[in-house]
Every structure is written in C-alpha cells, then in structure tokens.
Design an enzyme around this catalytic site. Structure first.
Site, PDB file in Angstrom:
ATOM      1  N   ASP A   1       0.913  -1.071  -0.052  1.00  0.00           N
ATOM      2  CA  ASP A   1      -0.019  -0.075   0.012  1.00  0.00           C
ATOM      3  C   ASP A   1       1.039   1.220  -0.188  1.00  0.00           C
ATOM      4  O   ASP A   1       1.477   1.646   0.939  1.00  0.00           O
ATOM      5  CB  ASP A   1      -0.867  -0.109   1.267  1.00  0.00           C
ATOM      6  CG  ASP A   1      -2.077   1.175   1.375  1.00  0.00           C
ATOM      7  OD1 ASP A   1      -1.590   2.281   0.964  1.00  0.00           O
ATOM      8  OD2 ASP A   1      -3.031   0.848   1.226  1.00  0.00           O
ATOM      9  N   HIS A   2       1.056   1.905  -1.055  1.00  0.00           N
ATOM     10  CA  HIS A   2       2.246   2.915  -1.317  1.00  0.00           C
ATOM     11  C   HIS A   2       2.139   4.023  -0.094  1.00  0.00           C
ATOM     12  O   HIS A   2       3.094   4.826   0.115  1.00  0.00           O
ATOM     13  CB  HIS A   2       2.216   3.427  -2.827  1.00  0.00           C
ATOM     14  CG  HIS A   2       1.233   4.452  -2.986  1.00  0.00           C
ATOM     15  ND1 HIS A   2      -0.167   4.040  -3.569  1.00  0.00           N
ATOM     16  CD2 HIS A   2       1.209   5.545  -3.158  1.00  0.00           C
ATOM     17  CE1 HIS A   2      -0.550   5.421  -3.763  1.00  0.00           C
ATOM     18  NE2 HIS A   2       0.252   6.311  -3.531  1.00  0.00           N
TER      19      HIS A   2
ATOM     20  N   HIS B   1      -5.869   2.818   1.441  1.00  0.00           N
ATOM     21  CA  HIS B   1      -4.809   4.041   1.941  1.00  0.00           C
ATOM     22  C   HIS B   1      -5.499   4.865   2.975  1.00  0.00           C
ATOM     23  O   HIS B   1      -4.873   4.854   4.199  1.00  0.00           O
ATOM     24  CB  HIS B   1      -4.869   4.989   0.913  1.00  0.00           C
ATOM     25  CG  HIS B   1      -4.334   4.563  -0.446  1.00  0.00           C
ATOM     26  ND1 HIS B   1      -3.418   3.424  -0.371  1.00  0.00           N
ATOM     27  CD2 HIS B   1      -4.636   4.910  -1.806  1.00  0.00           C
ATOM     28  CE1 HIS B   1      -3.082   3.360  -1.746  1.00  0.00           C
ATOM     29  NE2 HIS B   1      -3.784   4.089  -2.599  1.00  0.00           N
TER      30      HIS B   1
END
Ligand code: BG6
Length: 483
Positions: free
Chosen positions: A179-180, A242
């Site tokens: 999950d960046h 996010h």
C-alpha cells in the site's frame, strides 16, 4: 543483504517504468542492493535483453529522482536486467523462466533467493502464484517472497478467495502487500512521532483529543482509468486501503519496544475495534459524492458522467467522507473523520488532530480560544505543525500561534524505494497484513451494499470544490468543522 533474483511480472508495464525501475536504480546508486542481484523481467511481448535494457534506461531519464550524469553507472545498472517472454497463463512457459533464473543464479553466484513481484492485472495474481509453485520456481534452497499491489479483491469473499489461492504457494510472512501510502515518510513517522514525544504520548487519547480528520483530496479526475474506476469508486480505490491504513497508523497504540509484529498487531487491533456499520448506519455516517463540471486551477473540466469510458447514468462515487468510531477505551467518543475525492480544489494529504479546548480559562477567553491542532502533512509538504494559543504581546488577547516544521521533498526517497528496500530486506512492517485487509473489507462491505441499493444518497459537487455540502454537515452534527 542476501543475494537474490528479482522476478518482475509486468516488466513492460506502466508501474514498472514509472516506479519500480527508478526505485531500484536509486537503491543501486545508494549501494543498497545486494552485491549479487539479477532482475528477470517477464512480459507478454517479444523483446531481446538489449531492447529491454534500453527500455529500463529510458524510464530512468524520465522518472528517476537522481540525475543521470554518470553513464557508466547507468550501464552497470541495466546489465542486471534480463528478459523472459511469457504468457502468464501458460504453465509451460514457466519452465523457461525457471531455466533462465537458474542460469543467472549459477553465473552470478546468486543464492536461491527469489523475489516475485506481480505488477500485473489482479486477475492474474492467482494463476501466476500457482504456476510458480507447479513449475518448481517456488521450490528453493533459499527464501521466496511475493510482492503484490492492490486491488486485493473487490469485496470480502473475493479477497478471501484470492488469499486462499496465494497461500497455497506463499506463507503469510512471504507475502508483501504494497500500500504505497505506507511508504510515505510522514506515514512511516507516525508511530515514532507519538512514541518519541512524551508530550504527545501522554495526550494521545479521548481525554485530550476531540476528533481526528484524515484528508486525501486530489485534483485529477478519472484520467484514462474509467474502466477500472467506474467499478471501483473512491470507496474501494482509496478508502478500503489508503485511508484506513492512515487511520490505523494514527490510532494504534504500541508498546515502547516496537517491532514489526507490534506495529502490525497495533494496527489490527484498531481495525478490529472500528464500529461495524449496518446499511442504516452507512446512511448516517457516510457521504458519497460525484463530481460535476467545474474548474481546476482555472481550467474547465467535465463532469464525471461526461468522462470517456464512464457508463451513462453511473452512480459511482468519486468522493467519500465518513465518520468512523473506534470502540476502544482510548478512543471512546472521538470521531475519526475521513474524506477523499477526485477533482477537488487541491491535492492535499494530511492528518489533523484537534484537541479539546481548555476548561481552565474564563468563559470570554474560551470563546476566543482556537483549539490546539496538530497537523501532520503528507502532501504537498512533509511536515508537522502545531497550533497553540498565546497571549499577544501587543493586545494582551489570546491568539493562535503556529509552530511549524517542514521537510524538503527534494532528495527524500520515494515510497516505492522505501518499500522495495524493506521487502528486499524481508521487513514486513509497512506492508498490509492479511488480517488488516480482511477486516477492512468486512467494514467496507455493508457500505458497498448500501451504495448498490441506493440507500446512501449520491451528492454532486462542483469540480474544484472541497466536496459536497453534506460532508460539511457530517461534522456540523458534532459541532466540528474540517480543517
Ligand atoms: C492510487 C489510486 O492507489 O492512489 C489513485 O488508485 C490515486 O486513484 C492514487 O490517484 C493517489 O496516490 P498519491 O500518492 O498521489 O496520493
């Protein structure tokens, strides 16, 4: 770091070009890659090693944060790359991939450590994992790991089915779900920031905190991803992953001695304490919106329904705001507000913690006193600011003052760089654990159902605004406002 082979599925795709190659290159320049390292790019198209290396080199010119004056370094780097043409659904092809992997392991004296990165459409995740197992690629004398990107399923059952299939080849501790947002420096800083400051640690609870607001607004619209986005919406695209990750990172309580296990456990505890929603609750706690035409930075933009590729009459959500309750003694009575949307006024990612007002001042002063606010900025600046109250030296009245710290974005390693380094080193701290993913889908699912049944009204908002008025009302109801 252990020597290894990095097998990249989707080697000619967009993500590889924009993020993965530049990230690997930056790690290479910073001497953070193992001494013996080889990359095997897997793609559908026919391509020689030289052509592939030229593509990698091109991507560095456009997307690397390091300037590329040193031609020999660049050449040295791309020599690590080899190409294997493969139809990922064809089990036979994997034998060729295995042969190539072994050949380079032998030639470059690389131990049988294999990192598989699936930068491909999610419908291929399970078939690739299965073929890795069947072909013997996954049977090594060293370690094997898997990196995958979202979307990890589109509801509870699809996520469970996918996880079940992946787990036939990989153990949970071998799976690194990117999950960046977890790679962003200020997000990684969150737990340390609270722990390292006794001042904050002492007041990180419902006795002192009034509410928490998490915003991830974007100015872009659906771009050229309508086919994906029109079935996904902001709820699956941003909230399920996010925003809930940011919420977990903000609300988690971790012991003094923090380990990867403690952090992930702390996050899981938060996620499992989020009050479940019924469809009726969704109506009261969630605002869904869709953008109309408007202006972004002076430029006219079309409404969501006019975007190419969006279905006529689409009721897809491009904006979500939610009031989230965490049923944990520390957070009882503290609403966590989250909001995200496309085509909003500004691109901002931030967490604002609003503290309760002081009760020790006389009533006139209380009226004029602004709340203490702690703002953790993630984008466009990485930084922290704290709004305090202080007596004006001129007027003698209480006025807000700001204490501010901002880190320069320049030269900061990007999210992918940090995450790749962690995965190569085997550190799972900033990757989503299956239990977090599963419980986030469980929380989201009634909302999805409520949307499908049109139980939650779809509010429209003008492009370039901060979302529908209903998002403001969500906070008004509790005497709060968005900061
Ligand atoms: C992606 C979403 O995961 O995150 C995109 O699919 C979104 O729709 C992007 O634009 C936002 O990421 P960032 O890092 O620009 O805030």
């Amino acid at each position: 770091m252990d020597s290894m082979t990095f097998v990249l599925f989707g080697a000619t795709g967009d993500l590889a070009k924009r993020k993965i190659y530049p990230a690997l290159f930056n790690l290479f320049l910073d001497q953070k890659l193992p001494k013996s390292f080889s990359v095997i790019g897997v793609g559908r198209n026919n391509c020689t090693d030289a052509e592939f290396q030229a593509k990698v080199k091109d991507s560095l010119y456009t997307f690397s944060r390091h300037l590329l004056n040193d031609v020999s370094k660049k050449q040295e780097f791309v020599k690590l790359f080899h190409y294997c043409q493969l139809d990922v659904t064809d089990p036979e092809g994997y034998h060729k991939l295995l042969k190539l992997t072994v050949k380079h392991e032998e030639e470059q004296k690389i131990a049988e450590n294999r990192m598989f990165y699936l930068s491909v459409a999610p419908q291929f995740f399970d078939v690739i994992a299965l073929n890795i197992k069947r072909s013997g690629l996954g049977t090594t004398n060293g370690w094997k790991r898997l990196i995958i990107e979202k979307p990890f399923g589109h509801d509870v059952s699809s996520a469970q089915a996918l996880n079940e299939k992946l787990s036939r080849t990989f153990e949970e501790e071998e799976i690194f779900r990117i999950d960046h947002y977890l790679g962003k420096p200020m997000v990684q800083n969150l737990e340390a920031f609270v722990l390292a400051n006794p001042l904050l640690k002492a007041i990180w609870n419902n006795q002192f905190i009034s509410n928490v607001q998490i915003t991830a607004s974007e100015t872009v619209g659906v771009e050229n991803r309508a086919e994906y986005y029109d079935h996904t919406g902001a709820i699956r695209d941003m909230v399920q992953n996010h925003l809930l990750q940011l919420l977990m990172m903000t609300a988690m309580r971790i012991p003094e001695k923090k380990s990867s296990y403690d952090i992930r456990n702390g996050k899981r505890e938060v996620m499992e304490s989020i009050r479940p929603l019924t469809k009726e609750d969704a109506q009261a706690q969630i605002v869904r919106g869709q953008y109309l035409s408007g202006e972004i930075k002076g430029q006219p933009v079309v409404s969501y329904s006019e975007e190419t590729g969006v279905q006529a009459q689409s009721k897809n959500d491009t904006f979500i705001a939610a009031r989230v309750w965490i049923d944990h003694p520390y957070w009882k009575g503290v609403p966590f507000y989250i909001r995200t949307g496309k085509r909003m006024q500004e691109k901002i990612t931030k967490i604002v913690v609003e503290f309760r007002n002081s009760s020790d001042l006389d009533s006139v002063e209380i009226e004029n006193t602004k709340p203490n606010l702690l703002t953790i900025s993630i984008f466009p600046n990485e930084g922290v600011s704290l709004q305090l109250n202080s007596k004006s030296l001129m007027s003698g009245k209480i006025e807000p003052i700001n204490v501010h710290f901002s880190a320069s974005q320049r030269d900061l390693p990007e999210a992918y760089e940090r995450l790749l380094l962690d995965a190569l080193s085997g550190d799972p701290t900033f990757f989503a654990h299956w239990e977090e993913v599963e419980s986030s889908w469980k929380w989201i699912e009634p909302i999805l159902e409520a949307f499908e049944e049109d139980f939650v009204p779809l509010h429209h908002y003008t492009s370039g605004s901060m979302g529908p008025d209903a998002a403001q009302q969500l906070l008004d109801e509790w005497g709060h406002r968005w900061w």
